[in-house]
Design a protein around this motif. Sequence first.
Motif, PDB file in Angstrom:
ATOM      1  N   LEU A  27      -8.731   8.810  -3.276  1.00 39.89           N
ATOM      2  CA  LEU A  27      -7.943   7.684  -2.769  1.00 39.89           C
ATOM      3  C   LEU A  27      -6.811   8.239  -1.923  1.00 39.89           C
ATOM      4  O   LEU A  27      -6.108   9.160  -2.350  1.00 39.89           O
ATOM      5  N   GLU A  30      -4.747   3.495   2.088  1.00 39.41           N
ATOM      6  CA  GLU A  30      -5.629   2.413   2.519  1.00 39.41           C
ATOM      7  C   GLU A  30      -7.070   2.866   2.723  1.00 39.41           C
ATOM      8  O   GLU A  30      -7.786   2.316   3.569  1.00 39.41           O
ATOM      9  N   ALA A 114     -10.890  -3.380  -2.103  1.00 41.22           N
ATOM     10  CA  ALA A 114      -9.472  -3.374  -1.744  1.00 41.22           C
ATOM     11  C   ALA A 114      -8.887  -4.782  -1.821  1.00 41.22           C
ATOM     12  O   ALA A 114      -9.538  -5.756  -1.430  1.00 41.22           O
ATOM     13  N   GLN A 162      -7.845  -0.053  -4.057  1.00 40.24           N
ATOM     14  CA  GLN A 162      -6.691  -0.022  -3.158  1.00 40.24           C
ATOM     15  C   GLN A 162      -5.926  -1.329  -3.304  1.00 40.24           C
ATOM     16  O   GLN A 162      -6.519  -2.417  -3.207  1.00 40.24           O
ATOM     17  N   SER A 164      -2.829  -3.325  -1.557  1.00 39.67           N
ATOM     18  CA  SER A 164      -1.851  -3.390  -0.469  1.00 39.67           C
ATOM     19  C   SER A 164      -0.972  -4.613  -0.687  1.00 39.67           C
ATOM     20  O   SER A 164      -1.456  -5.751  -0.668  1.00 39.67           O
ATOM     21  N   TYR A 189      -4.586   2.843  -5.732  1.00 42.64           N
ATOM     22  CA  TYR A 189      -3.685   3.443  -4.761  1.00 42.64           C
ATOM     23  C   TYR A 189      -2.788   2.320  -4.241  1.00 42.64           C
ATOM     24  O   TYR A 189      -3.263   1.246  -3.876  1.00 42.64           O
ATOM     25  N   ASN A 191      -0.077   0.581  -1.789  1.00 47.62           N
ATOM     26  CA  ASN A 191       0.446   0.554  -0.413  1.00 47.62           C
ATOM     27  C   ASN A 191       1.403  -0.621  -0.238  1.00 47.62           C
ATOM     28  O   ASN A 191       1.137  -1.718  -0.746  1.00 47.62           O
TER      29      ASN A 191
END
Length: 475
Positions: A27, A30, A114, A162, A164, A189, A191
């Motif tokens: 990861l 993004e 994501a 992911q 975000s 991950y 963001n």
Amino acid sequence: MSTRWVPTLHRHARLHHDTVRDRWAVLDPERVLFLSPSAHAVITLCDGSRSDDDIVGVLTQRFAQPSVETDVRATLSLLHARGALGYDPLAIRMDPARMPSETATVRALAPPLALTAELTHRCPLQCGYCSNPVDLAKHQDSLSAANWLTIIDECADAGVLQCSLSGGEPLLFEGLDSLIAHARKRGMYCNLITSAWRLTDDRIRRLRDHGLEHVQISLQHTDARRADAIAHAHGAHAQKLAAAERVVAHGMALSINTVLHRETVAHVRSLCDLAANLGAVRIELASVQSHGWALINREGLLPDAAACAQATVDAREAQRRHHPHMRVIAVINDYYADRPKPCMDGWGQKFITVSPDGMLLPCPGAHELGLTFDSVLQGKTVSELWQSSESLARFRGDAWMDEPCRSCDERHRDHGGCRCQAYALTRSLTATDPTCSKSPMHGLIVDARARAEAPRDPVITPRSLVRRPPDTHNE
Ligand code: SF4
Ligand code: FES
């Protein structure tokens, strides 16, 4: 004399075992790179103490097969090329790694990869190409921090890797820190997609301490006066530059995002140089996509053909110049391509957006399509909605397509183009994206290009001053 290469995992990347797919993945900002078992065996040895020769030696002993050396060197090259061991200068678009089993059909629906969590539509900026809904008054912020914690949990259970956090401006959402901490706890991950408005040193440190790994800051221009004018926010540009430096100083990955339009398209080189000087590991140069607010302002935003062509050349040159420190991701304007982009890598295939009013969407623009989307507050989990939502299923596969897409050889590559753009231009949900030269409506694009050749000052209406889109898109 040969050079000794001691491969290490990129400092902003981490190895993660995805329990939903039972696969290892790298990861980084993004992006998700799924690893084969042999790639995983290689990457676990990339710890900064062994050279490539050492890694070949260890794995030759372990597996005792004649092809091991060739396989290990090929794997190292591939991982390096994909950026897991250093960034590849030739990557030209955001490209989460494909799983081999994924296709454009609905044979086997892969888990979502994501989440874009739009925490609020409130924003201190008023960019005329905003991806938030045009009729903002109809879309209230109705999710609490507790709701978002549940959504993050359900996304992790569904396979999202992911997270975000976006908006509007996510920094305006109370409870942001707890969402970051929770997403990290669940292995995602993390963001932050931000304008960096009032992003002080203290705030950045706190975000990092809660687990934030990557901050993407929008820059409207290289020139402060022009940037503030585009954002309709005096002093915003200076705040962004200061925040970008602090993000790097606090050890997080920094990305810069700039929308390429009539005013910025000629500044690709200086934008890339500015991002590199700020210490960014990636810059996204996103050509303005003409739907929503950007369609309202298309006359003032769409660059001419020569400027777009030059921007492509400049982006490639910047990719070479800034390798390996910064990745340049340039999304070409599809008004000047023969074929549309495979928007979102296919509708409802990988990406989930949850909007501030709780709708589960395939992309931030889908609000404008007039479809009914399911709410995350209605009792079904994200995983159940991913499987059962009729609107998410609506454009999966190819059964929904009209001609010429239906019988086109390229339909599994571009999925018939962007649904949001196709609908905004044609008012048909199943029409071929007019940016495709095979579309019977391609004349709309040819006309818009012709108008873009005429010299004019860009006149952009800021997002909050328009309530409804004019119904004259396809004049
Ligand atoms: Fe893609 Fe449809 Fe154009 Fe074929 S006709 S290239 S599927 S948009
Ligand atoms: Fe919605 Fe392309 S932005 S499908």
